[in-house]
Write a protein that holds these residues in place. Structure first.
Motif, PDB file in Angstrom:
ATOM      1  N   ALA A  86       0.904  -0.987  -0.026  1.00 10.59           N
ATOM      2  CA  ALA A  86       0.021   0.114   0.079  1.00 10.59           C
ATOM      3  C   ALA A  86       0.844   1.250  -0.159  1.00 10.59           C
ATOM      4  O   ALA A  86       0.586   2.218  -0.596  1.00 10.59           O
ATOM      5  CB  ALA A  86      -0.850  -0.015   1.202  1.00 10.59           C
ATOM      6  N   LEU A  87       1.939   1.182   0.831  1.00  4.62           N
ATOM      7  CA  LEU A  87       2.997   2.489   0.692  1.00  4.62           C
ATOM      8  C   LEU A  87       3.481   2.781  -0.482  1.00  4.62           C
ATOM      9  O   LEU A  87       3.647   3.940  -0.862  1.00  4.62           O
ATOM     10  CB  LEU A  87       3.915   2.252   1.949  1.00  4.62           C
ATOM     11  CG  LEU A  87       4.875   3.132   2.324  1.00  4.62           C
ATOM     12  CD1 LEU A  87       4.131   4.324   2.938  1.00  4.62           C
ATOM     13  CD2 LEU A  87       6.056   2.775   3.069  1.00  4.62           C
ATOM     14  N   GLY A  88       3.760   1.884  -1.293  1.00  4.27           N
ATOM     15  CA  GLY A  88       4.162   1.954  -2.785  1.00  4.27           C
ATOM     16  C   GLY A  88       3.279   2.306  -3.746  1.00  4.27           C
ATOM     17  O   GLY A  88       3.616   3.258  -4.510  1.00  4.27           O
ATOM     18  N   THR A  89       2.142   1.734  -3.776  1.00  7.58           N
ATOM     19  CA  THR A  89       1.146   1.713  -4.901  1.00  7.58           C
ATOM     20  C   THR A  89       0.395   3.066  -4.655  1.00  7.58           C
ATOM     21  O   THR A  89      -0.277   3.572  -5.559  1.00  7.58           O
ATOM     22  CB  THR A  89       0.313   0.728  -4.878  1.00  7.58           C
ATOM     23  OG1 THR A  89      -0.219   0.332  -3.503  1.00  7.58           O
ATOM     24  CG2 THR A  89       0.855  -0.452  -5.230  1.00  7.58           C
ATOM     25  N   LEU A  90       0.243   3.690  -3.512  1.00  7.04           N
ATOM     26  CA  LEU A  90      -0.731   4.721  -3.397  1.00  7.04           C
ATOM     27  C   LEU A  90      -0.070   5.942  -4.027  1.00  7.04           C
ATOM     28  O   LEU A  90      -0.811   6.431  -5.058  1.00  7.04           O
ATOM     29  CB  LEU A  90      -0.910   5.114  -1.673  1.00  7.04           C
ATOM     30  CG  LEU A  90      -1.877   4.167  -0.882  1.00  7.04           C
ATOM     31  CD1 LEU A  90      -1.747   4.463   0.476  1.00  7.04           C
ATOM     32  CD2 LEU A  90      -3.007   3.982  -1.555  1.00  7.04           C
ATOM     33  N   PRO A  91       1.222   6.285  -4.015  1.00  6.50           N
ATOM     34  CA  PRO A  91       1.710   7.566  -4.834  1.00  6.50           C
ATOM     35  C   PRO A  91       1.795   7.160  -6.267  1.00  6.50           C
ATOM     36  O   PRO A  91       1.657   8.218  -7.088  1.00  6.50           O
ATOM     37  CB  PRO A  91       3.086   7.876  -4.217  1.00  6.50           C
ATOM     38  CG  PRO A  91       3.443   6.555  -3.330  1.00  6.50           C
ATOM     39  CD  PRO A  91       2.287   5.902  -2.972  1.00  6.50           C
ATOM     40  N   ILE A 156       4.031  -0.456  -9.979  1.00  7.27           N
ATOM     41  CA  ILE A 156       2.970  -1.162 -10.369  1.00  7.27           C
ATOM     42  C   ILE A 156       1.631  -0.181  -9.870  1.00  7.27           C
ATOM     43  O   ILE A 156       0.393  -0.269 -10.901  1.00  7.27           O
ATOM     44  CB  ILE A 156       2.642  -2.628  -9.507  1.00  7.27           C
ATOM     45  CG1 ILE A 156       3.650  -3.496 -10.133  1.00  7.27           C
ATOM     46  CG2 ILE A 156       1.332  -3.153  -9.448  1.00  7.27           C
ATOM     47  CD1 ILE A 156       3.632  -4.796  -9.382  1.00  7.27           C
ATOM     48  N   GLY A 157       1.823   0.608  -9.109  1.00  4.55           N
ATOM     49  CA  GLY A 157       0.713   1.681  -8.499  1.00  4.55           C
ATOM     50  C   GLY A 157       0.379   2.591  -9.863  1.00  4.55           C
ATOM     51  O   GLY A 157      -0.644   2.930 -10.245  1.00  4.55           O
ATOM     52  N   MET A 158       1.411   2.776 -10.705  1.00  8.08           N
ATOM     53  CA  MET A 158       1.456   4.005 -11.656  1.00  8.08           C
ATOM     54  C   MET A 158       0.732   3.335 -12.808  1.00  8.08           C
ATOM     55  O   MET A 158      -0.386   3.997 -13.442  1.00  8.08           O
ATOM     56  CB  MET A 158       2.692   4.435 -12.200  1.00  8.08           C
ATOM     57  CG  MET A 158       2.535   5.316 -13.280  1.00  8.08           C
ATOM     58  SD  MET A 158       4.413   6.119 -13.651  1.00  8.08           S
ATOM     59  CE  MET A 158       4.945   4.522 -14.035  1.00  8.08           C
ATOM     60  N   ILE A 159       0.960   1.976 -13.096  1.00 11.08           N
ATOM     61  CA  ILE A 159       0.318   1.110 -14.065  1.00 11.08           C
ATOM     62  C   ILE A 159      -1.393   0.993 -13.771  1.00 11.08           C
ATOM     63  O   ILE A 159      -1.912   1.144 -14.569  1.00 11.08           O
ATOM     64  CB  ILE A 159       0.979  -0.179 -14.543  1.00 11.08           C
ATOM     65  CG1 ILE A 159       2.276   0.055 -14.939  1.00 11.08           C
ATOM     66  CG2 ILE A 159       0.157  -0.815 -15.460  1.00 11.08           C
ATOM     67  CD1 ILE A 159       3.319  -1.110 -15.241  1.00 11.08           C
ATOM     68  N   GLY A 160      -1.549   0.581 -12.605  1.00  9.00           N
ATOM     69  CA  GLY A 160      -2.664   0.266 -12.098  1.00  9.00           C
ATOM     70  C   GLY A 160      -3.727   1.543 -12.056  1.00  9.00           C
ATOM     71  O   GLY A 160      -4.854   1.282 -12.394  1.00  9.00           O
TER      72      GLY A 160
END
Length: 270
Positions: A86-91, A156-160
């Motif tokens: 969660a810490l990585g994907t949120l930003p 992955i957060g950016m792609i998602g």
């Protein structure tokens, strides 16, 4: 039934059924099913405006809690891994939101993007089959490189965020393929991380300013109908996951993803 925001008509029973089927099978590998729901909306329902990404995230908000609750109840949710994801994907998700509204507005371009993402996911799932088959099945938390998972989560957060998925569809196979983790052990954590990033994603598409005249708000009625079906499918999938061999399921998913990827990429060039 007419869905005004999406600008489409669909039978009342179709969205809940699609949500249930996708969530049931995908939750077993730590995936909500949103990565397949978006192609369903574009190809079957004809919903291709940028708001389709937001509607996809609404599905996650409703469907995922059933699976997360079941994994947590059985003590099979790796909380340290979930927090790190969660810490990585949120930003990263906010960056993906910006890309969707400025670089990937055209349906043709967005389908190419979706095709490339699905193709990469198919390759990862196929490669992970070998790793899974050589590792003992475990549902206990495993050690992982925190810095590597954090950096991976950001990308992955950016792609998602651009695609309209929380990131779990990409996170699960990559964690298996790169770090050798067990799908049985990480499924709950990836679903939890996907839920949190989906929550931020829906808020971004709903409230943040977008280019003039560009529809970005989710179709709440359609997303909720998908989600209610997905909630039941997610719970049942999480409940039966520990009894199901994952190799056959992964093979089928990989082949389906590869077929969708080829379809969308070839459509771009035609």
């Amino acid at each position: 039934m007419h869905f005004a925001t999406a600008g489409i008509d669909a039978p009342l029973w179709l969205p809940p059924l699609a949500g249930f089927v996708l969530a049931y099978f995908c939750s077993m590998v730590g995936i909500s099913g949103a990565f397949l729901l978006l192609p369903f909306q574009m190809s079957v329902l004809g919903y291709v405006s940028p708001s389709v990404s937001a509607t996809n995230l609404v599905f996650n908000l409703v469907a995922i809690p059933g699976g997360v609750w079941r994994y947590a109840k059985e003590g099979r949710l790796d909380w340290p891994l979930a927090r790190l994801i969660a810490l990585g994907t949120l930003p990263g998700l906010l960056a993906g939101w910006w890309l969707r509204l400025h670089w990937l507005v055209d349906p043709k371009t967005f389908k190419l993007f979706v095709g490339l993402v699905l193709g990469g996911l198919a390759i990862r799932l196929w490669r992970s089959r070998t790793i899974v088959s050589t590792r003992p099945t475990t549902t206990k938390p495993e050690s992982f490189p925190a810095r590597g998972v954090l950096l991976l989560s950001l990308v992955i957060g950016m792609i998602g965020g651009a695609y309209g998925i929380g990131g779990g569809a990409l996170m699960s196979p990559v964690l298996v393929a790169l770090f050798g983790l067990s799908l049985h052990a990480i499924a709950g954590a990836t679903l939890f991380g996907t839920f949190l990033t989906s929550l931020l994603g829906v808020a971004a598409y709903q409230f943040l300013p977008a280019p003039a005249g560009l529809p970005t708000q989710p179709d709440w009625a359609l997303g909720l109908m998908f989600g209610f079906g997905g909630l039941a499918g997610m719970y049942l999938g999480a409940r039966t996951q520990k009894h199901v061999p994952l190799r056959l399921l992964e093979t089928g998913l990989a082949l389906l993803l590869a077929g969708l990827a080829v379809t969308y990429v070839t459509q771009f060039f035609r």
